[in-house]
Scaffold this motif. Structure first.
Motif, short mmCIF file in Angstrom:
data_model
loop_
_atom_site.label_atom_id
_atom_site.label_comp_id
_atom_site.label_asym_id
_atom_site.label_seq_id
_atom_site.Cartn_x
_atom_site.Cartn_y
_atom_site.Cartn_z
N TYR A 106 0.86 -1.18 0.00
CA TYR A 106 0.00 0.00 0.00
C TYR A 106 0.90 1.23 0.00
O TYR A 106 1.48 1.59 1.02
CB TYR A 106 -0.91 -0.03 1.23
CG TYR A 106 -1.91 1.09 1.31
CD1 TYR A 106 -2.79 1.35 0.26
CD2 TYR A 106 -1.99 1.89 2.45
CE1 TYR A 106 -3.71 2.38 0.34
CE2 TYR A 106 -2.91 2.92 2.54
CZ TYR A 106 -3.77 3.16 1.48
OH TYR A 106 -4.68 4.19 1.56
N GLU A 107 1.03 1.87 -1.15
CA GLU A 107 2.03 2.94 -1.31
C GLU A 107 1.90 4.08 -0.30
O GLU A 107 2.91 4.61 0.16
CB GLU A 107 1.98 3.47 -2.74
CG GLU A 107 2.46 2.44 -3.77
CD GLU A 107 2.41 2.96 -5.19
OE1 GLU A 107 2.35 4.19 -5.37
OE2 GLU A 107 2.42 2.13 -6.12
N PRO A 108 0.67 4.50 0.06
CA PRO A 108 0.59 5.58 1.06
C PRO A 108 1.23 5.23 2.41
O PRO A 108 1.51 6.13 3.21
CB PRO A 108 -0.92 5.81 1.21
CG PRO A 108 -1.48 5.42 -0.13
CD PRO A 108 -0.65 4.24 -0.55
N SER A 109 1.45 3.92 2.67
CA SER A 109 2.06 3.53 3.94
C SER A 109 3.59 3.57 3.89
O SER A 109 4.24 3.39 4.92
CB SER A 109 1.62 2.10 4.31
OG SER A 109 2.25 1.14 3.46
N TRP A 110 4.17 3.81 2.72
CA TRP A 110 5.62 3.74 2.59
C TRP A 110 6.38 4.75 3.47
O TRP A 110 7.38 4.36 4.09
CB TRP A 110 6.02 3.90 1.13
CG TRP A 110 5.74 2.68 0.30
CD1 TRP A 110 5.26 1.47 0.74
CD2 TRP A 110 5.93 2.55 -1.11
NE1 TRP A 110 5.13 0.60 -0.32
CE2 TRP A 110 5.54 1.23 -1.47
CE3 TRP A 110 6.38 3.39 -2.12
CZ2 TRP A 110 5.59 0.76 -2.78
CZ3 TRP A 110 6.43 2.94 -3.43
CH2 TRP A 110 6.05 1.64 -3.76
N PRO A 111 5.97 5.99 3.55
CA PRO A 111 6.73 6.92 4.41
C PRO A 111 6.79 6.44 5.87
O PRO A 111 7.86 6.49 6.50
CB PRO A 111 5.95 8.23 4.29
CG PRO A 111 5.32 8.16 2.93
CD PRO A 111 4.92 6.71 2.77
N SER A 130 -7.14 -6.10 -13.20
CA SER A 130 -6.36 -6.45 -12.02
C SER A 130 -5.11 -5.60 -11.98
O SER A 130 -4.53 -5.28 -13.02
CB SER A 130 -5.99 -7.94 -12.06
OG SER A 130 -5.25 -8.31 -10.92
N GLY A 131 -4.69 -5.23 -10.77
CA GLY A 131 -3.52 -4.39 -10.59
C GLY A 131 -2.24 -5.20 -10.45
O GLY A 131 -2.20 -6.18 -9.68
N GLU A 132 -1.22 -4.79 -11.14
CA GLU A 132 0.07 -5.49 -11.11
C GLU A 132 0.66 -5.55 -9.71
O GLU A 132 1.40 -6.47 -9.37
CB GLU A 132 1.04 -4.78 -12.06
CG GLU A 132 2.43 -5.37 -12.13
CD GLU A 132 3.35 -4.58 -13.04
OE1 GLU A 132 4.58 -4.66 -12.86
OE2 GLU A 132 2.84 -3.88 -13.94
N TYR A 133 0.33 -4.55 -8.86
CA TYR A 133 0.94 -4.46 -7.54
C TYR A 133 0.04 -5.03 -6.44
O TYR A 133 0.35 -4.88 -5.26
CB TYR A 133 1.26 -3.00 -7.22
CG TYR A 133 1.98 -2.27 -8.32
CD1 TYR A 133 3.02 -2.86 -9.02
CD2 TYR A 133 1.61 -0.97 -8.67
CE1 TYR A 133 3.67 -2.19 -10.05
CE2 TYR A 133 2.26 -0.29 -9.69
CZ TYR A 133 3.29 -0.91 -10.38
OH TYR A 133 3.92 -0.24 -11.39
N ASP A 134 -1.03 -5.67 -6.81
CA ASP A 134 -2.02 -6.15 -5.85
C ASP A 134 -1.65 -7.55 -5.36
O ASP A 134 -1.84 -8.53 -6.07
CB ASP A 134 -3.40 -6.16 -6.52
CG ASP A 134 -4.53 -6.47 -5.55
OD1 ASP A 134 -4.24 -6.78 -4.37
OD2 ASP A 134 -5.69 -6.41 -5.98
N LYS A 186 -1.28 -0.97 -14.19
CA LYS A 186 -0.23 -0.57 -13.27
C LYS A 186 -0.91 0.09 -12.07
O LYS A 186 -1.20 1.30 -12.07
CB LYS A 186 0.71 0.43 -13.93
CG LYS A 186 1.54 -0.13 -15.08
CD LYS A 186 2.71 -0.94 -14.58
CE LYS A 186 3.61 -1.33 -15.74
NZ LYS A 186 4.74 -2.19 -15.30
N GLY A 187 -1.21 -0.69 -11.07
CA GLY A 187 -1.93 -0.18 -9.92
C GLY A 187 -2.10 -1.25 -8.88
O GLY A 187 -1.55 -2.36 -9.00
N GLY A 188 -2.89 -0.94 -7.86
CA GLY A 188 -3.09 -1.85 -6.75
C GLY A 188 -4.48 -2.45 -6.72
O GLY A 188 -5.00 -2.90 -7.74
#
Length: 468
Positions: A301-306, A404-408, A432-434
């Motif tokens: 989950y990209e928003p959790s990266w920071p 379907s998202g490649e990062y899911d 290209k998404g989740g």
């Protein structure tokens, strides 16, 4: 992977599916129920294999089309879960408001949930808070299984006529009853995440009633091999850790910018495996071992990266507080566990789970291997569920749209590709998404979905969607 239905019920299956379910005896009428919604109710059998038996109620809600005179019909929506739908729709109307340009959008709380005949489990949902989903040893696993067994037994007792009737095969019958009650000759359907499971079940039971079907973030319930079901999830999660490291190398806001992120990860996990890292901010004597850290990482989950970068930097410096704190998330409703484990029954024997972990570590050694655990832990100790294995052969129905998202890593593209091969004429669009691509507003996905649902036109073969 799959426990099969008894021979007696299997023998009666052909008789049950030969005739469409009857609509509610009183018909379906709508009343305003706040937030721009209209609500209604229908009755259906508690068991579609015994349609003359006890009956339950389904609560429905409708977000009306903007222009009733110009609408193209009704779209049944399932946003996933398994979970209640009406209260979620009240909070997320803006996400699907575009669809009311063409449709009345209808949702139904699934059997057992909220506005439908509800099942209230008497015991709290067991969640391994202090250890995380990757349980550290056999004793911890057995202790959690005992709690889960008590929880499942209590749910079964509270369910009454719905005991062992909370699965996608039964919900598919409910969906057909909703179609009949709505007076629609075909069912137009939008299924997201777990909503794809019940959509696939409906397509199998009632292929001649399928209209336009859009499936987003597909979960494949037809795969008989648990290992091959888990491997794409493990690989995707592992790739996402590498994506996180790449982001950190280029974004100066990352707390680990300028450092070798994967090396930091390896050092933190190796240190925590030898001795739990102190977590003074999580309470007296708190610490985080490698299993707990692996359980708490939300790398997909990209928003959790920071926050993840900061947590890793602090743990590397000797303070694992952010990993040891119980995560500030609301778990799925208790009944979701019962439903999901009925539809996707995981191996739960500890030795088998350890074997799966070893296999996943061979392809996803840093973090992807953790996929061996959550479903097994959730399903351990629950009552044996009656399960009707879906057919894996091709289903003949109008062409469906599948994305379907490649990062899911919860619903990886491998699942979507497999289901697409089973639905004749389906068009799969990789993205290209989740997860939950339409609901999270991916513009390319939304454009294709709107065109397909409103006109029936599929994207050209080979179509892809790039990053949002």
């Amino acid at each position: 992977m799959r426990r099969t239905i008894t021979a007696v019920l299997g023998a009666g299956l052909l008789c049950v599916t030969a005739a469409p379910p009857a609509a509610a005896q009183e018909g379906l009428s709508w009343r305003d129920c706040g937030d721009g919604l209209q609500c209604g109710r229908i009755t259906v059998p508690a068991d579609w294999a015994a349609p003359g038996g006890e009956r339950i109620e389904l609560g429905l809600a409708r977000l009306p089309a903007r222009d009733p005179a110009a609408k193209k019909g009704t779209l049944l929506l399932n946003m996933g879960g398994p979970a209640q739908q009406i209260s979620v729709l009240r909070q997320t109307k803006a996400l699907i408001a575009d669809l009311t340009q063409w449709f009345d959008v209808v949702v139904s709380d699934p059997r057992g949930f909220e506005a439908s005949t509800a099942v209230v489990c008497p015991d709290p949902l067991p969640v391994p808070g202090k250890t995380g989903w990757v349980l550290p040893d056999r004793a911890a696993y057995d202790a959690f299984t005992a709690l889960n067994r008590r929880f499942g037994a209590g749910c079964a007792k509270a369910a009454g006529p719905l005991a062992d009737k909370l699965n996608s095969w039964q919900v598919a019958g409910d969906m057909e009853a909703i179609r009949v009650a709505l007076g629609e000759p075909k069912l137009n359907y939008f299924g997201n995440s777990y909503g794809t499971v019940v959509g696939r079940a409906y397509a199998e039971r009632f292929p001649h009633r399928v209209g336009r079907m859009y499936l987003d973030s597909v979960i494949d319930q037809t795969n008989p091999s648990w290992e091959s079901w888990l491997l794409p999830r493990a690989r995707t999660k592992e790739r996402n850790l590498h994506r996180f490291a790449e982001w950190c190398a280029t974004d100066k806001s990352c707390a680990l910018n300028g450092r070798n992120v994967l090396k930091v990860w390896d050092e933190v996990m190796a240190r925590a495996a030898k001795r739990p890292i102190p977590a003074p901010g999580a309470g007296p004597g708190a610490a985080a071992d490698a299993s707990l850290i692996a359980s708490r990482v939300s790398v997909s989950y990209e928003p959790s990266w920071p926050k993840l970068a900061t947590s890793l930097a602090e743990a590397h410096a000797g303070d694992a507080t952010q990993f040891a704190k119980y995560p500030d998330v609301v778990p799925d409703p208790a009944l979701s566990r019962i439903v999901m484990c009925a539809d996707l029954p995981s191996p739960t024997a500890h030795d088998k789970v350890m074997s799966l972990e070893k296999r996943l570590r061979s392809v996803a050694p840093r973090i992807g291997w953790t996929h061996a655990w959550p479903r097994a832990v959730q399903c351990s100790g629950l009552p044996e569920a009656t399960t009707i294995p879906p057919r894996e052969d091709e289903l003949r129905l109008p062409p469906a749209l599948i994305v379907s998202g490649e990062y899911d890593d919860a619903a990886p593209p491998a699942d979507a590709r497999r289901i697409a091969t089973q639905l004749r004429g389906a068009r799969f669009v990789p993205v290209k998404g989740g997860h939950a691509l339409y609901l999270y507003g991916h513009p390319c996905v939304r454009e294709h979905v709107h065109r397909y649902l409103s006109t029936g036109k599929l994207p050209a073969e080979g179509t892809t969607c790039g990053p949002a």
